[in-house]
Design an enzyme around this catalytic site. Structure first.
Site, PDB file in Angstrom:
ATOM      1  CD  GLN A   1      -1.277  -0.535   3.871  1.00 40.60           C
ATOM      2  OE1 GLN A   1      -1.505   0.355   4.641  1.00 40.60           O
ATOM      3  NE2 GLN A   1      -1.835  -1.586   3.989  1.00 40.60           N
TER       4      GLN A   1
ATOM      5  CG  HIS B   1      -0.078   5.772   4.008  1.00 42.07           C
ATOM      6  ND1 HIS B   1      -1.780   4.819   3.708  1.00 42.07           N
ATOM      7  CD2 HIS B   1       0.143   4.909   4.192  1.00 42.07           C
ATOM      8  CE1 HIS B   1      -2.014   3.720   4.327  1.00 42.07           C
ATOM      9  NE2 HIS B   1      -0.326   3.639   4.685  1.00 42.07           N
TER      10      HIS B   1
ATOM     11  CD  GLU C   1       2.234   4.025   7.477  1.00 41.90           C
ATOM     12  OE1 GLU C   1       0.810   3.906   8.754  1.00 41.90           O
ATOM     13  OE2 GLU C   1       2.406   4.020   6.801  1.00 41.90           O
TER      14      GLU C   1
ATOM     15  CG  HIS D   1       4.275   1.202   3.832  1.00 35.21           C
ATOM     16  ND1 HIS D   1       3.477   2.166   2.720  1.00 35.21           N
ATOM     17  CD2 HIS D   1       3.173   0.874   4.446  1.00 35.21           C
ATOM     18  CE1 HIS D   1       2.745   2.212   3.993  1.00 35.21           C
ATOM     19  NE2 HIS D   1       2.704   1.337   4.402  1.00 35.21           N
TER      20      HIS D   1
ATOM     21  NE  ARG E   1      -7.321  -3.371   1.873  1.00 31.71           N
ATOM     22  CZ  ARG E   1      -8.290  -2.822   1.584  1.00 31.71           C
ATOM     23  NH1 ARG E   1      -8.957  -3.024   0.280  1.00 31.71           N
ATOM     24  NH2 ARG E   1      -8.833  -3.172   3.010  1.00 31.71           N
TER      25      ARG E   1
END
Length: 274
Positions: free
Chosen positions: A63, A65, A82, A140, A160
């Site tokens: 996935q 972001h 993150e 990642h 995804r």
């Protein structure tokens, strides 16, 4: 209130586990496994940061972001940087961060479609104590057999790219568009700046500090909220008792007391550490 203990929410996931460890109550056998534990401020569904524990028994999807600009172009409040603090990992556990070689958008899309993307990711062996900071745009995947603490911008926008044949929706066009498909380079951070204080993430979206135990006065700037995440140990914050597995927010000046061998994380939004 200067100190607030956050509410714990267990989130069932097919890739989660029934046996959680680290002081968390195991999930009953007749329930779906728990994949995540989230912490939320009572009455506040839109904080800047979000803290989670993750418990994996299978690989999570490949996935990516979006960043703030890309997310806001879609009407979303923010992107998602993150970071992960590893608490436990089976001997063969891995996390994929970045690709082995730079890939064009077309190459990334084709690899996601034919499944070869799994072999083109950089799967890094992991062990307890490891730390990784994944900026938005990083392709990642978190592997199986891992327990970790995730601290992130408060966004659940996940694209995804590949899901090992599971019957879940993919987001190839959106995901490829925001992917920075190249080898991962860890962002620089100051590291240890005092005997009891290290800086693991130094902005731009949030700062993450790691502290040892003892007593300290914490001063959070006006208008800013800090997230206190005890990895190990127990103690109090302005008289509010806490233990490993809890999550609290601080505002203003707070006195933190803990046992000397405690391992503590403290995160807050901002460009630079205080």
């Amino acid at each position: 209130m200067p100190v607030t203990k956050l509410e714990m929410h267990r989130v069932e996931k097919p890739w989660g586990r029934h046996s959680l460890g680290f002081g968390f109550e195991d999930q009953p056998a007749d329930r779906d496994p728990v994949g995540e534990i989230w912490y939320k401020t009572p009455g506040d569904d839109t904080p800047d940061l979000l803290v989670k524990y993750l418990f994996t028994s299978e690989k999570l999807s490949v996935q990516v972001h979006p960043d703030d600009r890309q997310a806001q172009a879609r009407g979303l409040p923010r992107g998602k940087d993150e970071c992960w603090t590893l608490l436990a990992a089976e001997p063969d556990s891995t996390i994929a961060l970045g690709t082995l070689e730079p890939m064009t958008a077309e190459q990334l899309r084709d690899a996601a479609l034919d499944g070869s993307i799994e072999e083109k990711l950089d799967w890094k062996p992991v062990k307890p104590g490891d730390f990784f900071y994944a900026k938005s745009g990083t392709v990642h995947a978190i592997g199986a057999g891992i327990t970790l603490i995730e601290i992130q911008q408060n966004s659940e926008t996940t694209y995804r790219l590949y899901d090992y044949g599971r019957p879940r929706e993919l987001h190839l066009e959106d995901g490829v568009a925001v992917s920075d498909a190249r080898p991962f380079v860890a962002p620089e951070a100051p590291g240890k700046i005092a005997e009891d204080r290290s800086i693991l993430v130094d902005g731009p979206k949030f700062v993450l500090e790691r502290w040892t135990g003892g007593e300290r006065m914490v001063t959070v700037p006006a208008g800013v909220k800090g997230w206190f995440v005890p990895v190990t140990g127990s103690g109090s914050a302005d008289g509010v008792a806490w233990a490993a597995g809890d999550c609290l927010t601080f505002e203003g000046e707070v006195t933190v007391r803990s046992n000397e061998d405690a391992d503590l994380l403290f995160a807050y939004p901002g460009e630079k550490y205080c």
